[in-house]
Design an enzyme around this catalytic site. Structure first.
Site, PDB file in Angstrom:
ATOM      1  N   MET A  13       0.845  -1.202   0.000  1.00  0.00           N
ATOM      2  CA  MET A  13       0.000   0.000   0.000  1.00  0.00           C
ATOM      3  C   MET A  13       0.880   1.251   0.000  1.00  0.00           C
ATOM      4  SD  MET A  13      -3.453  -0.912   2.031  1.00  0.00           S
ATOM      5  CE  MET A  13      -2.855  -0.757   3.695  1.00  0.00           C
ATOM      6  N   HIS A  66       9.117  -3.525   3.567  1.00  0.00           N
ATOM      7  CA  HIS A  66       8.731  -3.698   2.161  1.00  0.00           C
ATOM      8  C   HIS A  66       9.969  -4.010   1.307  1.00  0.00           C
ATOM      9  CE1 HIS A  66       5.496  -0.714   3.500  1.00  0.00           C
ATOM     10  NE2 HIS A  66       4.792  -1.745   3.072  1.00  0.00           N
ATOM     11  N   GLU A  90       5.605 -11.676   6.811  1.00  0.00           N
ATOM     12  CA  GLU A  90       5.049 -12.476   7.908  1.00  0.00           C
ATOM     13  C   GLU A  90       4.528 -11.603   9.046  1.00  0.00           C
ATOM     14  OE1 GLU A  90       8.314 -15.164   8.562  1.00  0.00           O
ATOM     15  OE2 GLU A  90       7.887 -16.229   6.696  1.00  0.00           O
ATOM     16  N   GLN A 134      -2.984 -12.519   7.289  1.00  0.00           N
ATOM     17  CA  GLN A 134      -3.136 -12.223   5.851  1.00  0.00           C
ATOM     18  C   GLN A 134      -2.466 -13.322   5.019  1.00  0.00           C
ATOM     19  OE1 GLN A 134      -2.830  -8.164   4.072  1.00  0.00           O
ATOM     20  NE2 GLN A 134      -0.749  -8.779   3.618  1.00  0.00           N
TER      21      GLN A 134
HETATM   22  P1  AMP Z   1       1.418  -2.988   3.419  1.00  0.00           P
HETATM   23  O1  AMP Z   1       1.960  -1.899   2.569  1.00  0.00           O
HETATM   24  O2  AMP Z   1       1.378  -2.652   4.883  1.00  0.00           O
HETATM   25  O3  AMP Z   1       0.136  -3.566   2.898  1.00  0.00           O
HETATM   26  O4  AMP Z   1       2.469  -4.159   3.324  1.00  0.00           O
HETATM   27  C1  AMP Z   1       2.858  -4.699   2.095  1.00  0.00           C
HETATM   28  C2  AMP Z   1       3.625  -5.974   2.334  1.00  0.00           C
HETATM   29  O5  AMP Z   1       4.780  -5.699   3.132  1.00  0.00           O
HETATM   30  C3  AMP Z   1       2.802  -7.021   3.099  1.00  0.00           C
HETATM   31  O6  AMP Z   1       3.067  -8.307   2.573  1.00  0.00           O
HETATM   32  C4  AMP Z   1       3.313  -6.867   4.510  1.00  0.00           C
HETATM   33  O7  AMP Z   1       3.162  -8.042   5.289  1.00  0.00           O
HETATM   34  C5  AMP Z   1       4.780  -6.552   4.260  1.00  0.00           C
HETATM   35  N1  AMP Z   1       5.368  -5.890   5.428  1.00  0.00           N
HETATM   36  C6  AMP Z   1       4.866  -4.811   6.094  1.00  0.00           C
HETATM   37  N2  AMP Z   1       5.655  -4.533   7.161  1.00  0.00           N
HETATM   38  C7  AMP Z   1       6.651  -5.441   7.166  1.00  0.00           C
HETATM   39  C8  AMP Z   1       7.769  -5.683   8.023  1.00  0.00           C
HETATM   40  N3  AMP Z   1       8.032  -4.922   9.091  1.00  0.00           N
HETATM   41  N4  AMP Z   1       8.604  -6.715   7.714  1.00  0.00           N
HETATM   42  C9  AMP Z   1       8.353  -7.498   6.628  1.00  0.00           C
HETATM   43  N5  AMP Z   1       7.312  -7.324   5.791  1.00  0.00           N
HETATM   44  C10 AMP Z   1       6.474  -6.311   6.049  1.00  0.00           C
END
Ligand code: AMP
Length: 290
Positions: free
Chosen positions: A32, A39, A151, A156
């Site tokens: 997002m 990310h 993870e 999700q």
């Molecule tokens: P989001 O933009 O929050 O929807 O996240 C996009 C992707 O990045 C999703 O697969 C999340 O699980 C992953 N993500 C978000 N925060 C972290 C983190 N701290 N460590 C690893 N992956 C993450």
């Protein structure tokens, strides 16, 4: 070389078609936006797994409840593109809402039953239906060989894995460990909402989950102890300054159901609110059966 950015589905598909014609493999990292090192860890992993990496930047309205933070969710496309350019990926898909959902009066959803209604799904009704729907659309648009998820959002991951299996998507799903700040707080775009004081309190979520793992190892064999561990964890977290605890619980890692005594791979998951910010986190752990 400058990064290619696609705002429409047809532009994105044209590029995908050219890569496919050249026999190249594709990995997709759905996000997002408002990118951070969590990310970027997924992006680095994706680069190892495929010839081409596409990152999507889309704040998906379908996964936000009416009282939630869709309107103020941090959006920072220019900075995101700079970061993605620095790590040298191949394409960014960044559509407007109307491109993804042209027909708002006739919504069509993908729903993964049961696991979507528990934990975060209980507190955020419809959230995982929104996630499953947008991920389905992104997969149909990009049609990658591999899709990567973090993870940190473990429920999700479980929902999406069930969806990919049930709907026969010929796409490999890879999950990647949570990236944390040095004090243990899981990186998240929503950490930006925290005041300085709340930022000081926030790592207690991870520390409380660690405490629960230790307690579980010592005393977790009986149902009564499990309840006591969960209750005490909740009291601890509130005493540190968390305003609301949505859940703190131990589950079977792969299915998220309550663990059977024979279960060896477990996950402790938590969601709690500090100030106005809802944080989630989890830790995997294993138990050896005696
Ligand atoms: P989001 O933009 O929050 O929807 O996240 C996009 C992707 O990045 C999703 O697969 C999340 O699980 C992953 N993500 C978000 N925060 C972290 C983190 N701290 N460590 C690893 N992956 C993450």
């Amino acid at each position: 070389m400058a990064i290619s950015i696609f705002h429409t589905i047809s532009q994105c598909r044209e590029q995908i078609y050219r890569w496919r014609q050249a026999g190249e493999t594709i990995a997709l990292v759905p996000t997002m936006g408002n990118l951070h090192k969590g990310h970027l860890s997924l992006v680095e992993k994706a680069k190892q797994l495929a010839d081409r990496v596409m990152v999507s930047l889309f704040v998906n309205p379908l996964q936000f409840g009416p009282e939630e933070d869709f309107a103020c969710y941090p959006r920072s496309e220019a900075e995101d593109l700079e970061q993605l350019e620095a790590v040298q990926i191949d394409g960014v898909f960044s559509p407007q809402t109307a491109e993804m959902y042209p027909n708002v009066s006739l919504p069509t959803y993908v729903e993964v039953t049961k696991v979507s209604d528990d934990l975060c799904g209980q507190v955020r009704p419809g959230h995982f239906r929104g996630v499953a729907t947008v991920v389905t659309k992104l997969l149909h648009i990009v049609w990658p060989d591999t899709v990567l998820f973090g993870e940190k959002d473990w429920q999700q991951c479980v929902v999406i894995r069930q969806m990919l299996t049930a709907l026969n998507f010929p796409i490999k799903m890879i999950t990647f460990p949570t990236v944390r700040a040095s004090d243990g707080l899981a990186l998240s775009s929503r950490n930006r909402y925290l005041t300085q004081e709340e930022r000081g309190v926030a790592p207690q979520l991870y520390k409380t989950l660690e405490w629960m793992v230790n307690q579980w190892m010592e005393k977790g064999e009986c149902q009564k102890n499990i309840q006591l561990i969960e209750q005490e964890a909740s009291i601890r977290l509130q005493s540190y300054g968390f305003k609301r605890v949505d859940y703190l619980t131990v589950r079977d890692k792969e299915t998220l159901v309550a663990p059977m005594p024979s279960c060896e791979q477990l996950v402790v998951l938590g969601a709690a609110v500090v100030g106005k910010t809802r944080l989630i986190d989890n830790i995997f752990f294993g138990v050896k059966q005696k």
